[in-house]
Design a protein around this motif. Sequence first.
Motif, PDB file in Angstrom:
ATOM      1  N   GLU A   1       0.957  -0.876   0.348  1.00 37.79           N
ATOM      2  CA  GLU A   1      -0.069   0.230   0.121  1.00 37.79           C
ATOM      3  C   GLU A   1       1.537   1.319  -0.033  1.00 37.79           C
ATOM      4  O   GLU A   1       0.503   2.153  -0.466  1.00 37.79           O
ATOM      5  N   TYR A   2       2.072   1.175   0.650  1.00 38.75           N
ATOM      6  CA  TYR A   2       3.403   2.247   0.861  1.00 38.75           C
ATOM      7  C   TYR A   2       3.369   2.565  -0.880  1.00 38.75           C
ATOM      8  O   TYR A   2       3.549   3.907  -0.953  1.00 38.75           O
ATOM      9  N   ASN A   3       4.024   1.830  -1.574  1.00 37.94           N
ATOM     10  CA  ASN A   3       4.183   1.944  -2.415  1.00 37.94           C
ATOM     11  C   ASN A   3       3.649   2.447  -3.770  1.00 37.94           C
ATOM     12  O   ASN A   3       3.699   3.217  -4.715  1.00 37.94           O
ATOM     13  N   ARG A   4       2.222   1.620  -3.798  1.00 36.95           N
ATOM     14  CA  ARG A   4       1.023   2.305  -4.174  1.00 36.95           C
ATOM     15  C   ARG A   4       0.581   3.853  -3.896  1.00 36.95           C
ATOM     16  O   ARG A   4       0.449   4.720  -5.383  1.00 36.95           O
ATOM     17  N   ARG A   5       1.091   3.803  -2.678  1.00 34.89           N
ATOM     18  CA  ARG A   5       0.385   5.156  -2.565  1.00 34.89           C
ATOM     19  C   ARG A   5       1.956   6.939  -3.640  1.00 34.89           C
ATOM     20  O   ARG A   5       1.292   7.713  -4.050  1.00 34.89           O
TER      21      ARG A   5
END
Length: 686
Positions: A68-72
């Motif tokens: 989720e962090y890399n997606r954001r």
Amino acid sequence: MDAFKGATVLMLFAFFTRYACCDEYFRMGVNTNSAEALQFLREYDREASGMCYRVTISQWKFVTNITEYNRRRMLEELALSSKFERLSWRKAAAYDASRLPDPQGRRQLMRVVQASRAALPDDKFTEIQQLITEMKEIYNTAKICPYGQKPYDPHIPKMLSNQDFMTNQYQLASNPYQHYQPHQENTEYPNYCDMQLDPEISRILAHSRIESELLYVWKSFREQTGPKLKNRFMRYVQLANQAAVATGFRDAGDQMRTAYDDPSFRTSAEEVYNQVAPLYKQLFTYVRRRLVQRYGEASVRGDGPIPAHLLGNMWAQNWKSIMDLVMPFPQAPNVDITAEMLRQGFTPLRMFQMAEEFYTSLGLKPVPPEFWRGSMLVRPPQRSVQCTASAWDFCNRIDYRIKQCTEVTMQDLISTHHEMAHIQYYLQYAEQPQLFRDGANPAFHEAVANAASLSVYNLQHLQRLGLYQNKTHDPYEVSMNFLMSMALEKVAYLPFAFMVDQWRWSVFEDGVENMNNRWWQMKLRYQGVIPPMPRTESDFDPGSKYHVISDQEYIKYFLATILEFQIFEHLCLASGHTGHLHECDIYRSRDAGRLLSEIMQPGASKPASEIIRTMTKGKTNKISPDSLVRYFRPLELWLRVQNRDEPLIGWSSNYHDVALFAPQRGSGSSNTARVGILAALICLTL
């Protein structure tokens, strides 16, 4: 990283402040200051390269480590890139490109303006980007239940052991044409409703020969995509058209076609299709007879179209998976060197080294050290990744990578050479400005990569590598099996690749009424394919194709498939090859390498017509299907013999075929007559 990001934001802010100020920049072609325009292009090149790097590295981090962090972080970079695109468009659209004395400058300015949707107001530009993102997420998360099972039951805990799972995978790899067995209602598998298109659904369509199972997965995947996507797609069409009109085009289809530098592009593409249609109809007729033998006249009519779920692929676009049903000479092998690769101890790294050596043997460039340090060549342990093979250019003239969860199979060996060809293209045009670091038109990148792969498929090439020896079988029979396999992949694909954008352009031109009906009309007209069950306008079957809902043009794949054979033939001529085209191997030919370099080095700095003229030594400047027809000539002659007793080469449609998808607005004789007329019109186009 944060300091770097802050510096980049300040730099972009300065760029935006200088070049984006007033409403006057929305007016096209007002500014005639050529010196200022050239200065803008110089600064754009620097800033666009930096922005491209930031976006690409954020996308790479996400697809190679899905969190989720890399997606954001990726979405943040994409948002910043959208702002840069909009403000750059405003400045570029303000100049009168015709007043620039430098033709390359004119070409760069037009590339900034023509392909963008930045003419939309801010809110609508954001909306169309959000719609595309939402449609992709819906598509990528579509899941269905296993065939013959009820929804998830938590009281069925038993799973296959890792050892059993790997054993099953090895058996499937070693015998790809074994019949896929559907899940039974027992406790051997948990009935999770988590089957996705890749790999589970695609594997069933490829390997199952149980018609009810094929129908189930075909129908279920469309139920999980089309109805959820239809309303979003209709709004997307509206916004895309608004953007195109604001940029000076008739509609969004007209805007898409401008990338081909051909004012009569639609006519040219239709002419190319008409030249390959006879070969396709011969293949279609032969395949249909074999399907009748397998499934019976109740499923496939002897002179009619083919139901879409029986061709081994979700969209009936690639028929290679039904090779076991249509192989010309079953007693001769269908070439697959996977077992020999395993016997010789191949590894993914060795496969990539072999691919690099293929291109350096032509005199092309070795990949830089950054490639080996940064690429993801195998599936990494203990993290979620997106495994679709792809080649990446990080826009800094240094960093090039491939992402591929490589396994030791023949198919992955071909894929490795294909992706390495993209890397070679990046290396060849690396010194071009950012706007020209691309193919000469949207079809060129795929065409060049596939042309190189044609040599790797080649039986002579595999023999030179010590991966294939045919000592016991008739060479003619082996050759026919090989050409049939290639035709199921290449020739069968052509009408589908042609019709997708014919449908899309019709929607942009004529509106969103009866979209599903028009989709199946075109599939019947060009492919000879019908739905296996009735379809209505609530189904939206085009939504089952990712390129449709992700805003990616598709005609380039049709042209790329034609162009790859044209490029391949001229590489073969340069290498001194004589004989059948399908027997050509350009490996170690420096002359072929020089020609390939001449094709790749200009990137998009020259029109495709100029590059084709150079490649053909002035014989033509157009994409021509003649090379593809020559490549498959031996197979076509064989097919004509096999089809000599067929009453119809091609297909005819009747009322029942068309009634599967034609809108039922009336009843009785008037409705029957209307559908009958439609069937007759479709027949007249065959």
